[in-house]
Each structure stands twice: as structure tokens, then as C-alpha cells.
Enzyme design. Structure first.
Site, PDB file in Angstrom:
ATOM      1  N   CYS A   1       0.817  -1.231   0.000  1.00  0.00           N
ATOM      2  CA  CYS A   1       0.000   0.000   0.000  1.00  0.00           C
ATOM      3  C   CYS A   1       0.845   1.274   0.000  1.00  0.00           C
ATOM      4  CB  CYS A   1      -0.942  -0.007   1.195  1.00  0.00           C
ATOM      5  SG  CYS A   1      -2.072  -1.398   1.148  1.00  0.00           S
TER       6      CYS A   1
ATOM      7  N   HIS B   1      -3.488   7.157   2.053  1.00  0.00           N
ATOM      8  CA  HIS B   1      -3.843   5.811   1.609  1.00  0.00           C
ATOM      9  C   HIS B   1      -5.163   5.435   2.285  1.00  0.00           C
ATOM     10  CE1 HIS B   1      -4.015   1.650   0.799  1.00  0.00           C
ATOM     11  NE2 HIS B   1      -3.760   1.287   2.046  1.00  0.00           N
TER      12      HIS B   1
ATOM     13  N   ASN C   1     -10.090  -0.497  -0.375  1.00  0.00           N
ATOM     14  CA  ASN C   1      -8.629  -0.385  -0.315  1.00  0.00           C
ATOM     15  C   ASN C   1      -8.047  -0.904  -1.629  1.00  0.00           C
ATOM     16  OD1 ASN C   1      -5.882  -0.647   0.160  1.00  0.00           O
ATOM     17  ND2 ASN C   1      -6.110  -1.446   2.232  1.00  0.00           N
TER      18      ASN C   1
HETATM   19  N1  ACO Z   1     -18.746  -8.906   9.050  1.00  0.00           N
HETATM   20  C1  ACO Z   1     -19.140  -9.132  10.312  1.00  0.00           C
HETATM   21  N2  ACO Z   1     -18.292  -9.428  11.304  1.00  0.00           N
HETATM   22  C2  ACO Z   1     -16.977  -9.495  10.998  1.00  0.00           C
HETATM   23  C3  ACO Z   1     -16.494  -9.275   9.697  1.00  0.00           C
HETATM   24  C4  ACO Z   1     -17.431  -8.967   8.699  1.00  0.00           C
HETATM   25  N3  ACO Z   1     -17.096  -8.721   7.423  1.00  0.00           N
HETATM   26  N4  ACO Z   1     -15.150  -9.397   9.711  1.00  0.00           N
HETATM   27  C5  ACO Z   1     -14.782  -9.697  10.965  1.00  0.00           C
HETATM   28  N5  ACO Z   1     -15.907  -9.767  11.756  1.00  0.00           N
HETATM   29  C6  ACO Z   1     -15.963 -10.074  13.181  1.00  0.00           C
HETATM   30  C7  ACO Z   1     -14.801 -10.883  13.674  1.00  0.00           C
HETATM   31  O1  ACO Z   1     -15.001 -12.259  13.444  1.00  0.00           O
HETATM   32  C8  ACO Z   1     -14.780 -10.543  15.140  1.00  0.00           C
HETATM   33  O2  ACO Z   1     -15.773 -11.311  15.795  1.00  0.00           O
HETATM   34  P1  ACO Z   1     -15.540 -11.887  17.281  1.00  0.00           P
HETATM   35  O3  ACO Z   1     -15.393 -10.657  18.144  1.00  0.00           O
HETATM   36  O4  ACO Z   1     -16.779 -12.683  17.534  1.00  0.00           O
HETATM   37  O5  ACO Z   1     -14.281 -12.685  17.209  1.00  0.00           O
HETATM   38  C9  ACO Z   1     -15.259  -9.075  15.172  1.00  0.00           C
HETATM   39  O6  ACO Z   1     -15.915  -8.843  13.911  1.00  0.00           O
HETATM   40  C10 ACO Z   1     -14.129  -8.067  15.334  1.00  0.00           C
HETATM   41  O7  ACO Z   1     -13.066  -8.415  14.430  1.00  0.00           O
HETATM   42  P2  ACO Z   1     -11.790  -7.529  14.277  1.00  0.00           P
HETATM   43  O8  ACO Z   1     -10.851  -8.136  13.279  1.00  0.00           O
HETATM   44  O9  ACO Z   1     -11.238  -7.217  15.650  1.00  0.00           O
HETATM   45  O10 ACO Z   1     -12.452  -6.194  13.644  1.00  0.00           O
HETATM   46  P3  ACO Z   1     -11.843  -4.774  13.485  1.00  0.00           P
HETATM   47  O11 ACO Z   1     -12.709  -3.801  14.152  1.00  0.00           O
HETATM   48  O12 ACO Z   1     -10.359  -4.753  13.801  1.00  0.00           O
HETATM   49  O13 ACO Z   1     -11.997  -4.512  11.906  1.00  0.00           O
HETATM   50  C11 ACO Z   1     -10.596  -4.517   9.949  1.00  0.00           C
HETATM   51  C12 ACO Z   1     -11.360  -5.357  10.975  1.00  0.00           C
HETATM   52  C13 ACO Z   1     -11.625  -3.700   9.186  1.00  0.00           C
HETATM   53  C14 ACO Z   1      -9.855  -5.434   9.013  1.00  0.00           C
HETATM   54  C15 ACO Z   1      -9.606  -3.563  10.672  1.00  0.00           C
HETATM   55  O14 ACO Z   1      -8.888  -4.286  11.628  1.00  0.00           O
HETATM   56  C16 ACO Z   1      -8.620  -2.867   9.755  1.00  0.00           C
HETATM   57  O15 ACO Z   1      -8.977  -2.018   8.969  1.00  0.00           O
HETATM   58  N6  ACO Z   1      -7.308  -3.151   9.929  1.00  0.00           N
HETATM   59  C17 ACO Z   1      -6.221  -2.403   9.265  1.00  0.00           C
HETATM   60  C18 ACO Z   1      -6.104  -2.667   7.801  1.00  0.00           C
HETATM   61  C19 ACO Z   1      -4.881  -1.987   7.272  1.00  0.00           C
HETATM   62  O16 ACO Z   1      -4.588  -0.838   7.560  1.00  0.00           O
HETATM   63  N7  ACO Z   1      -4.069  -2.688   6.501  1.00  0.00           N
HETATM   64  C20 ACO Z   1      -2.823  -2.109   6.040  1.00  0.00           C
HETATM   65  C21 ACO Z   1      -2.910  -1.585   4.693  1.00  0.00           C
HETATM   66  S1  ACO Z   1      -3.408  -2.798   3.577  1.00  0.00           S
HETATM   67  C22 ACO Z   1      -2.004  -3.385   2.745  1.00  0.00           C
HETATM   68  O17 ACO Z   1      -0.916  -2.994   2.963  1.00  0.00           O
HETATM   69  C23 ACO Z   1      -2.178  -4.452   1.764  1.00  0.00           C
END
Ligand code: ACO
Length: 317
Positions: free
Chosen positions: A113, A244, A274
Site C-alpha cells: 500500500c 492511503h 482499499n
Molecule cells: N462482518 C461481520 N463481522 C466481521 C467481519 C465482517 N465482514 N469481519 C470480521 N468480523 C468479526 C470478527 O469475526 C470478530 O468477531 P468476534 O469478536 O466474535 O471474534 C469481530 O468482527 C471483530 O473483528 P476484528 O478483526 O477485531 O475487527 P476490526 O474492528 O479490527 O476490523 C478490519 C477489521 C476492518 C480489518 C480492521 O482491523 C482494519 O482495517 N485493519 C487495518 C487494515 C490496514 O490498515 N491494513 C494495512 C494496509 S493494507 C495493505 O498494505 C495491503
């Protein structure tokens, strides 16, 4: 003194839209969860026939037209991508062929990214050392091709697209600074491993989202300080944050650090998802096309991504 300045910007998004409502049909998820946790409503998806170089070519052509130069005047092509058409030749070479140019150097860079910031940083140095005059810097990715659409924590995030700039030698200052970094120790938190599934090798994105999220927010705080201190500028000097687009909550945290209202942040995550290396130039073009970003404005671009890699570019547009 030679400076490098953006003289043309272009972008391209594939036609097919994948909405949250579409994803609700195949995954245990809801539009409400995706919107509140990520800010994403829809993303564009390349067709099976469309390669990353096709997206990159369209964006490049738009940027060259916008720059009002001849294609033959391009003397270097840099493509930032994680989803090259093939292992080799480089996607940059494929773009060169599609543009009908021959002989200029062309290469890909892989910084996930942060790739577009890495590309700008390299191009800026080529110009400042008088090694090139008109450089195409392209960020292009087809993230849908490395996404596991059965994994709800991943499938909701990614989109496809491309953005490009023509960076040219200028007497006027355009790029004020670039800063790029990497730390390979977090590989397992965000990567595309090779897994044997049945008789096939599967290569799809695996991410420990919440851990990546925390590191991204802390790192982006430091990037902002680094860029401002290096240029002896204050937070209020920045006209637009062009970040980004990984997650709206990450964008909001960075804006808060800059004491900047979200009105001064270019946001495309709701419509693009993204798009990895493409997201910053796509956001830049969106900001220009919507009339927000104008000539003379000071832009802070920043990115964090797989590697981990991160970086910033401070630019007078
Ligand atoms: N729908 C419903 N529930 C979901 C979904 C979904 N699509 N996805 C995950 N959940 C659930 C999980 O199973 C979990 O359930 P549990 O509590 O029963 O275990 C709950 O939601 C919370 O999951 P988290 O992974 O903790 O959710 P979070 O709030 O962290 O959001 C996300 C996830 C959107 C991926 C976030 O963590 C994020 O944006 N992370 C950073 C991404 C990023 O910056 N990446 C770097 C750049 S990308 C690159 O370089 C390629």
C-alpha cells in the site's frame, strides 16, 4: 536547482461494482458492519480479462493527456503494484508497450500500500539528479485477484483500480520531501503466503486486522511529525491530507493527530475500498476532479501497508 512537479494526473476504475449488499449475499456480514468498521460501501472489480497493466495503461493515458505532453516525452515508467500481470516481465514493461513507447527504462516496485509513495520518492531522485525529465509514476492493483472471497474479514476490504501522475523537471518546487521506511519483522501480520490447497497453490491475502490497525495508527502519527519537522511547517499549513485509504477510522485518527477537520481529508474509501498502491493517486485525482485540490495547495500524502512499509510525500500541487 531542479525540482520535480506533478504536471498531470489521471486514474481509472474498472466498470464492475461490488457493493456491501452484494457481499451480504455470499458472506456472513452486513452492510452496517462493513460501513461502521471500515467506511466502505462499494468497490470496483476488474473483469477476469482485465490485467493490472490494463488499469495502469488507462490511468497513464489520462495522466499524459492531462499533462498535455506527447507520450514519447516520457523517459521513465515506474509502476507500484503488488498484483503484477506476471512474475515477469514487469507490469511497467507491459504498460510501456500498451502506450506505444520504446526504449525508456521501465520497472515495477513492490511496497504494497506504500508503493505509490515509494515510486514518487524514487522518481523525485531521478529528476533531481538530472537522470529523467518526465516520469510516469503509476500505482495500480487488482487486489480482487489475491482475495479469498470466503474470508469475511478480508473480502470486504479490497478494490481494484489505478492512478498515475506525470512528474516533471521544474524550476518551481513541487515535491518538498519524501520519507520512506520499512520493517520486515511483522511479515506474519499481513502477507500473501503460498498455501497448498488440494493440488493447487493458493495465494490470497491473510491479515491480523486489529493488530495491523493499531500499528498503522501509531506509525502514521510519526510520519506526520517527520514530514512537518523536515520542512519546518506547521499542521495548519497543510491544505489537504491525501491518505492511503485503508479504513475510515485510520483516516480519522490521522486527521485528529493533524488537528484537521475531516473536510480537509480526501476520502474515497467509501467508493473504492482499499486499492493498495492505487489508492493515493486515485484519491489525488478525485480531489482534483471534484474541485477541492487546486494549484498551489500543499498536500500531505501518507501510507502504511504490508511489509510493513510506510512513508509520506509533501507536495505543492
Ligand atoms: N462482518 C461481520 N463481522 C466481521 C467481519 C465482517 N465482514 N469481519 C470480521 N468480523 C468479526 C470478527 O469475526 C470478530 O468477531 P468476534 O469478536 O466474535 O471474534 C469481530 O468482527 C471483530 O473483528 P476484528 O478483526 O477485531 O475487527 P476490526 O474492528 O479490527 O476490523 C478490519 C477489521 C476492518 C480489518 C480492521 O482491523 C482494519 O482495517 N485493519 C487495518 C487494515 C490496514 O490498515 N491494513 C494495512 C494496509 S493494507 C495493505 O498494505 C495491503
Amino acid at each position: 536547482m531542479i525540482f520535480s512537479k506533478i504536471i498531470g494526473v489521471g486514474s481509472y476504475l474498472p466498470k464492475k461494482l461490488l457493493t456491501n449488499k452484494d457481499l451480504e449475499k455470499s458472506l456472513d456480514t452486513t452492510d452496517e458492519w462493513i460501513t461502521s468498521r471500515t467506511g466502505i460501501k462499494e468497490r470496483h472489480i476488474a473483469s477476469p480479462e482485465e490485467q493490472t497493466s490494463d488499469l495502469a495503461f488507462e490511468a497513464a493515458r489520462n495522466a499524459i493527456n492531462n499533462a498535455s505532453i506527447n507520450t514519447e516525452e516520457i523517459d521513465l515508467i515506474i509502476v507500484a503494484t503488488t498484483t503484477p500481470d506476471k512474475i515477469f516481465p514487469s507490469t511497467a514493461c507491459n504498460v510501456q508497450t500498451k502506450l506505444g513507447i520504446r526504449n525508456c527504462p521501465a520497472f515495477d516496485i513492490q511496497a504494497v500500500c506504500s508503493g505509490f509513495i515509494y515510486g514518487l520518492s524514487i522518481a523525485d531522485k531521478f529528476i533531481k539528479t538530472n537522470s529523467a525529465k518526465n516520469i510516469l509514476v503509476i500505482g495500480a492493483d487488482s487486489m480482487s485477484k489475491i482475495t479469498d472471497y470466503t474470508d469475511r474479514s478480508n473480502a470486504i476490504l479490497w478494490g481494484d483500480g489505478a492512478g498515475a501522475v506525470v512528474l516533471s523537471a521544474s524550476k518551481k518546487q513541487g515535491i518538498l520531501s519524501t520519507h520512506i521506511h520499512a520493517d520486515g519483522q511483522y511479515e506474519e501480520l499481513l502477507h500473501v503466503p503460498k498455501r497448498n490447497v488440494g493440488n493447487k497453490i493458493q495465494q490470497t491475502i491473510e491479515m491480523q486486522g486489529s493488530q495491523v490497525f493499531k500499528i498503522a495508527v501509531n506509525t502514521l502519527d510519526k510520519i506526520v511529525d517527520e514530514a512537518l519537522i523536515a520542512n519546518q511547517l506547521q499542521k495548519e499549513d497543510i491544505d489537504w491530507l491525501v491518505p492511503h485509504q485503508a479504513n475510515i477510522r485510520i483516516l480519522e485518527a490521522t486527521a485528529k493527530k493533524l488537528e484537521m477537520s475531516m473536510d480537509k481529508v480526501i476520502v474515497t474509501i467509501d467508493r473504492h475500498g482499499n486499492t493498495s498502491a492505487a489508492s493515493i493517486p486515485l484519491a489525488l485525482d478525485d480531489g482534483i476532479q471534484s474541485g477541492k485540490i487546486k494549484s498551489g495547495h500543499l498536500l500531505l500524502m501518507e501510507a502504511f501497508g504490508g511489509g510493513f512499509t510506510w512513508g509520506s510525500a509533501l507536495i505543492r500541487y
